[in-house]
Design an enzyme around this catalytic site. Structure first.
Site, PDB file in Angstrom:
ATOM      1  N   PHE A  67      -0.207 -10.763  -4.556  1.00 23.05           N
ATOM      2  CA  PHE A  67      -0.234 -10.319  -3.157  1.00 23.05           C
ATOM      3  C   PHE A  67       1.124  -9.716  -2.812  1.00 23.05           C
ATOM      4  O   PHE A  67       1.708  -9.975  -1.765  1.00 23.05           O
ATOM      5  CB  PHE A  67      -0.594 -11.491  -2.234  1.00 23.05           C
ATOM      6  CG  PHE A  67      -1.201 -11.050  -0.928  1.00 23.05           C
ATOM      7  CD1 PHE A  67      -2.442 -10.430  -0.885  1.00 23.05           C
ATOM      8  CD2 PHE A  67      -0.516 -11.252   0.266  1.00 23.05           C
ATOM      9  CE1 PHE A  67      -2.999 -10.016   0.324  1.00 23.05           C
ATOM     10  CE2 PHE A  67      -1.070 -10.846   1.483  1.00 23.05           C
ATOM     11  CZ  PHE A  67      -2.313 -10.223   1.505  1.00 23.05           C
ATOM     12  N   VAL A 103       1.153  -4.018  -3.753  1.00 20.71           N
ATOM     13  CA  VAL A 103      -0.173  -3.458  -4.023  1.00 20.71           C
ATOM     14  C   VAL A 103      -1.278  -4.427  -3.579  1.00 20.71           C
ATOM     15  O   VAL A 103      -2.285  -4.015  -2.984  1.00 20.71           O
ATOM     16  CB  VAL A 103      -0.324  -3.096  -5.523  1.00 20.71           C
ATOM     17  CG1 VAL A 103      -1.720  -2.559  -5.813  1.00 20.71           C
ATOM     18  CG2 VAL A 103       0.727  -2.064  -5.926  1.00 20.71           C
ATOM     19  N   GLY A 119      -0.859   6.240  -9.624  1.00 15.50           N
ATOM     20  CA  GLY A 119      -1.263   5.807  -8.279  1.00 15.50           C
ATOM     21  C   GLY A 119      -2.614   6.336  -7.865  1.00 15.50           C
ATOM     22  O   GLY A 119      -3.641   5.994  -8.457  1.00 15.50           O
ATOM     23  N   GLY A 155       8.759   0.349  -1.403  1.00  9.35           N
ATOM     24  CA  GLY A 155       7.699  -0.270  -2.212  1.00  9.35           C
ATOM     25  C   GLY A 155       7.204   0.620  -3.339  1.00  9.35           C
ATOM     26  O   GLY A 155       6.123   0.408  -3.879  1.00  9.35           O
ATOM     27  N   LYS A 159       2.333   4.528 -18.868  1.00  9.88           N
ATOM     28  CA  LYS A 159       1.242   5.359 -18.340  1.00  9.88           C
ATOM     29  C   LYS A 159       0.824   6.403 -19.381  1.00  9.88           C
ATOM     30  O   LYS A 159      -0.355   6.683 -19.563  1.00  9.88           O
ATOM     31  CB  LYS A 159       1.681   6.022 -17.031  1.00  9.88           C
ATOM     32  CG  LYS A 159       1.872   5.000 -15.910  1.00  9.88           C
ATOM     33  CD  LYS A 159       2.611   5.583 -14.723  1.00  9.88           C
ATOM     34  CE  LYS A 159       2.764   4.538 -13.616  1.00  9.88           C
ATOM     35  NZ  LYS A 159       3.653   4.954 -12.535  1.00  9.88           N
TER      36      LYS A 159
HETATM   37  N1  HSE Z   1       6.900   1.967  -9.843  1.00  6.11           N
HETATM   38  C1  HSE Z   1       5.792   2.839 -10.021  1.00  6.11           C
HETATM   39  C2  HSE Z   1       6.234   4.243  -9.674  1.00  6.11           C
HETATM   40  C3  HSE Z   1       4.654   2.409  -9.127  1.00  6.11           C
HETATM   41  O1  HSE Z   1       7.298   4.397  -9.087  1.00  6.11           O
HETATM   42  O2  HSE Z   1       5.531   5.192 -10.020  1.00  6.11           O
HETATM   43  C4  HSE Z   1       3.367   3.105  -9.402  1.00  6.11           C
HETATM   44  O3  HSE Z   1       2.915   2.886 -10.706  1.00  6.11           O
END
Ligand code: HSE
Length: 401
Positions: free
Chosen positions: A12, A15, A126, A179, A197
């Site tokens: 929690f 995200v 994202g 965030g 990723k």
């Molecule tokens: N910390 C990652 C970013 C969050 O800045 O892209 C999303 O994956």
């Protein structure tokens, strides 16, 4: 209508809270958060106290849990929760790129053995639906390259420093406050978040899993005013770019590093916390996906999309992993790179194939030269020196991406 999909949520933080809010905005998901498992149950939370537990078993053992959503930031704890859920046949939606990139072969096996599903579009870029598109649409031999800005925080920092003249540390602090950054922002700025990723993207793009440890990864932590000045003089921007590309017959390469990006390239205009992904293929040339890559609600929107997909029993089939003719990973390619240094004698230590340009001054020096990616990888420690910064000059597929 059927009963609401009962979700057990792990985590929690930024995200997790986003998911709680997004589900409230999405009546058509017909889903509700049944329990939320957190590490510290005593903290004040923006959701009813009755939902919280610190016992994973309260979710995993609950026969009414239809789906687990996992967004904790500890990769090993996440793997133990996700693998246990899959073993029990409970489908999972996860956004944990480090965990997925490190354990994907095992997670694929667990899905198969237990006839259940793990969806993770939120793990990469994202709000941009890159995984499901690569999995479902680009299912052919035509795909040549996926390249882009996959990390919102580093892109935000570079934008603030480059376009707004802010200091690197102020920009990083803002990325954390907003965030975007990981709880350990080293992952963002050293390129590991982009790397994880990229590993996941490559599985869905080319059907091949490459262990993250095998991939050259370089971030932006040592960027200096002189690099920014150099880029400005040349009319380019510095972006942290992740790239997987077919190179020659039956081979592909992949790496993460800063790149000098010229105006006219799609990713040149990708600023702040936005991500941008260029997909290049035979017959269709280039396609470009752009969107918010970090932050509570953009990431939660991707989780919501996976939750909705589970309502229709969607799962990744990993079709490309079963193709007979899959390309093999190689780092045996030449790149033209810029290396800025001051006290480390870079031109003497790095095995350049040829040097194209060199500048020496008291304050800082740079060299631009051709080097094999294997040699860059072998000299990774040398490049970690605080006086050294490396950027790809995008000689690689120069006019194609
Ligand atoms: N910390 C990652 C970013 C969050 O800045 O892209 C999303 O994956």
């Amino acid at each position: 209508m059927d009963k609401k999909l009962q979700i057990g949520l792990f985590g929690f933080g930024t995200v997790g809270q986003g998911i709680y809010r997004v589900i409230e905005k999405a009546p058509n998901a017909h889903a509700e958060i049944r329990r939320i498992c957190v590490r510290d149950i005593t903290r004040h939370r923006s959701a009813p106290a009755r939902l919280f537990t610190d016992q994973a078993a309260d979710i995993l053992d609950d026969p009414d849990t239809d789906l687990i959503v996992e967004v904790i930031d500890n990769a090993e704890a996440s793997f133990s929760i996700v693998s246990e859920a899959l073993r029990r046949g409970i489908p999972v939606v996860s956004g944990n790129k480090a965990m997925i990139a490190r354990h994907l072969p095992e997670l694929i096996e667990l899905q198969k053995l237990n006839n259940t599903a793990l969806l993770y579009d939120a793990s990469s870029c994202g709000s941009i639906p890159v995984i499901r598109n690569l999995e479902e649409y680009y299912d052919n031999d035509l795909l040549l390259e996926v390249k882009g800005i996959l990390n919102g925080s580093s892109n935000y920092i570079l934008s603030r420093v480059f376009d707004h003249g802010e200091s690197y540390s102020d920009a990083l602090a803002k990325a954390q406050a907003l965030g975007f950054a990981e709880s350990d922002p080293t992952f963002d700025i050293e390129g590991f978040d982009s790397l994880f990723k990229l590993v996941i993207i490559t599985v869905h793009a080319l059907g091949v899993y490459v262990n993250p440890d095998q991939i050259f990864t370089y971030g932006i932590s040592t960027i200096h005013d002189s690099d920014i000045r150099y880029a400005r003089e040349k009319g380019v921007k510095i972006k942290l770019v992740a790239q997987v590309a077919k190179v020659g017959k039956g081979k592909f390469t992949m790496f993460v590093m800063p790149e000098f990006v010229r105006p006219g390239k799609y990713i040149y205009s990708v600023d702040d916390e936005y991500n941008g992904v260029v997909i290049r293929g035979e017959c269709y040339d280039r396609q470009f996906m752009f969107g918010k890559g970090a932050g509570a609600l953009p990431t939660a929107s991707s989780i919501l999309s996976d939750i909705m997909a589970r309502r229709h029993d969607y799962r990744y089939e990993y079709k490309k992993m079963h193709y007979l003719d899959r390309p093999a990973y190689t780092a045996d390619i030449d790149l033209r790179i810029y290396v800025r240094y001051s006290s480390t004698p870079v031109p003497d230590l790095l095995p350049f194939r040829s040097i194209r340009e060199q500048y020496i001054s008291e304050e800082s020096c740079y060299v631009i030269g051709d080097i094999n990616l294997e040699d860059l990888r072998a000299n990774r420690d040398l490049l970690s020196a605080p006086d050294v910064f490396v950027a790809n000059t995008s000689g690689f597929f120069e006019d194609l991406d």
